[in-house]
Design a protein around this motif. Structure first.
Motif, PDB file in Angstrom:
ATOM      1  N   ASN A  81       0.808  -1.220   0.000  1.00 34.35           N
ATOM      2  CA  ASN A  81       0.000   0.000   0.000  1.00 34.35           C
ATOM      3  C   ASN A  81       0.841   1.269   0.000  1.00 34.35           C
ATOM      4  O   ASN A  81       0.417   2.281  -0.540  1.00 34.35           O
ATOM      5  CB  ASN A  81      -0.966   0.014   1.192  1.00 34.35           C
ATOM      6  N   THR A  82       2.031   1.224   0.611  1.00 29.71           N
ATOM      7  CA  THR A  82       2.896   2.412   0.616  1.00 29.71           C
ATOM      8  C   THR A  82       3.625   2.562  -0.713  1.00 29.71           C
ATOM      9  O   THR A  82       4.117   3.632  -1.025  1.00 29.71           O
ATOM     10  CB  THR A  82       3.972   2.361   1.725  1.00 29.71           C
ATOM     11  N   GLY A  83       3.714   1.463  -1.452  1.00 28.51           N
ATOM     12  CA  GLY A  83       4.456   1.499  -2.706  1.00 28.51           C
ATOM     13  C   GLY A  83       5.956   1.413  -2.496  1.00 28.51           C
ATOM     14  O   GLY A  83       6.734   1.683  -3.411  1.00 28.51           O
ATOM     15  N   SER A  84       6.361   1.018  -1.303  1.00 27.42           N
ATOM     16  CA  SER A  84       7.787   0.946  -0.990  1.00 27.42           C
ATOM     17  C   SER A  84       8.482  -0.106  -1.848  1.00 27.42           C
ATOM     18  O   SER A  84       7.993  -1.212  -2.010  1.00 27.42           O
ATOM     19  CB  SER A  84       7.989   0.602   0.488  1.00 27.42           C
ATOM     20  N   LYS A  85       9.625   0.280  -2.381  1.00 23.43           N
ATOM     21  CA  LYS A  85      10.429  -0.639  -3.196  1.00 23.43           C
ATOM     22  C   LYS A  85      11.503  -1.330  -2.369  1.00 23.43           C
ATOM     23  O   LYS A  85      12.150  -2.255  -2.836  1.00 23.43           O
ATOM     24  CB  LYS A  85      11.108   0.127  -4.337  1.00 23.43           C
TER      25      LYS A  85
END
Length: 167
Positions: A81-85
Motif C-alpha cells: 500500500n505504501t508502494g515501498s520498493k
C-alpha cells in the motif's frame, strides 16, 4: 521491537540521524574530482543504509518471515500500500542501481559539475547530499507508515474484547 508510538518516533529519529551521516559521506565522495567514484560510493552507502533502516523498523526480510501468517500478510499488504520498493526486501546492488537511476538527472548534473574546478565539486557534493538525504528520508517515511499501521492494528486488536461463545 516497536511497542508504542514513542518507540516508533525514537526509531524514526535514529534513522534520520543515520541518513544525515550517510548523506555527508556521499557528499564527501562527490567532492573527489574523479568521475564515477561518487556513484560507486553511493551504492555502497545505500547497501548498508537501507537494510539498517529496515532492521530498526522491524521490516527486514528475516523479521517479517518470523511473524505469524496473519501478521506477515498484514505487513506485506502495508508495504504494498505504501508502494515501498525497499521495505521488507533483500537489498541488492541491482535494486540500488535501479533506484539511483530514478535520480539520474541529479546524478548526471553532479557528474557534469565535477568538470568545473572548485565550484563544480561543491555543487556535486551538494547534489549528492540532497539526493542521498531524499532517498533515505523517503524510505524512512515508508517504513514509518508501515510500522504505524502495524502498531495501530495491534492496538485495535488489544482493545477489541471477544466475548466467549454462549452455549
Amino acid at each position: 521491537m516497536i511497542e508504542s508510538l514513542e518507540d516508533l518516533e525514537a526509531v524514526k529519529k535514529s534513522c534520520q540521524s543515520l541518513v544525515t551521516k550517510s548523506s555527508r559521506l556521499s557528499a564527501g565522495a562527490a567532492i573527489i574530482p574523479i568521475p564515477g567514484v561518487d556513484i560507486g560510493s553511493d551504492v555502497a552507502i545505500l547497501m548498508r543504509l537501507i537494510p539498517a533502516i529496515n532492521q530498526k523498523f522491524g521490516l527486514s526480510p528475516e523479521q517479517i518471515d518470523s511473524l505469524d501468517t496473519e501478521s506477515k500478510l498484514f505487513v506485506m499488504t502495508a508495504i504494498s500500500n505504501t508502494g515501498s520498493k525497499m521495505a521488507g526486501k533483500y537489498i541488492t546492488k541491482k535494486l540500488i542501481v535501479l533506484l539511483l537511476n530514478k535520480t539520474a538527472g541529479k546524478v548526471a548534473a553532479k557528474g557534469v559539475a565535477k568538470f568545473a574546478p572548485f565550484v563544480g565539486s561543491a555543487v556535486a557534493g551538494g547534489i549528492s547530499f540532497t539526493a542521498m538525504k531524499y532517498m533515505g528520508n523517503s524510505h524512512i517515511e515508508d517504513c514509518y507508515d508501515i510500522a504505524l499501521a502495524t502498531l495501530e492494528k495491534k492496538r485495535l486488536e488489544s482493545v477489541i474484547v471477544v466475548e466467549p461463545e454462549q452455549k
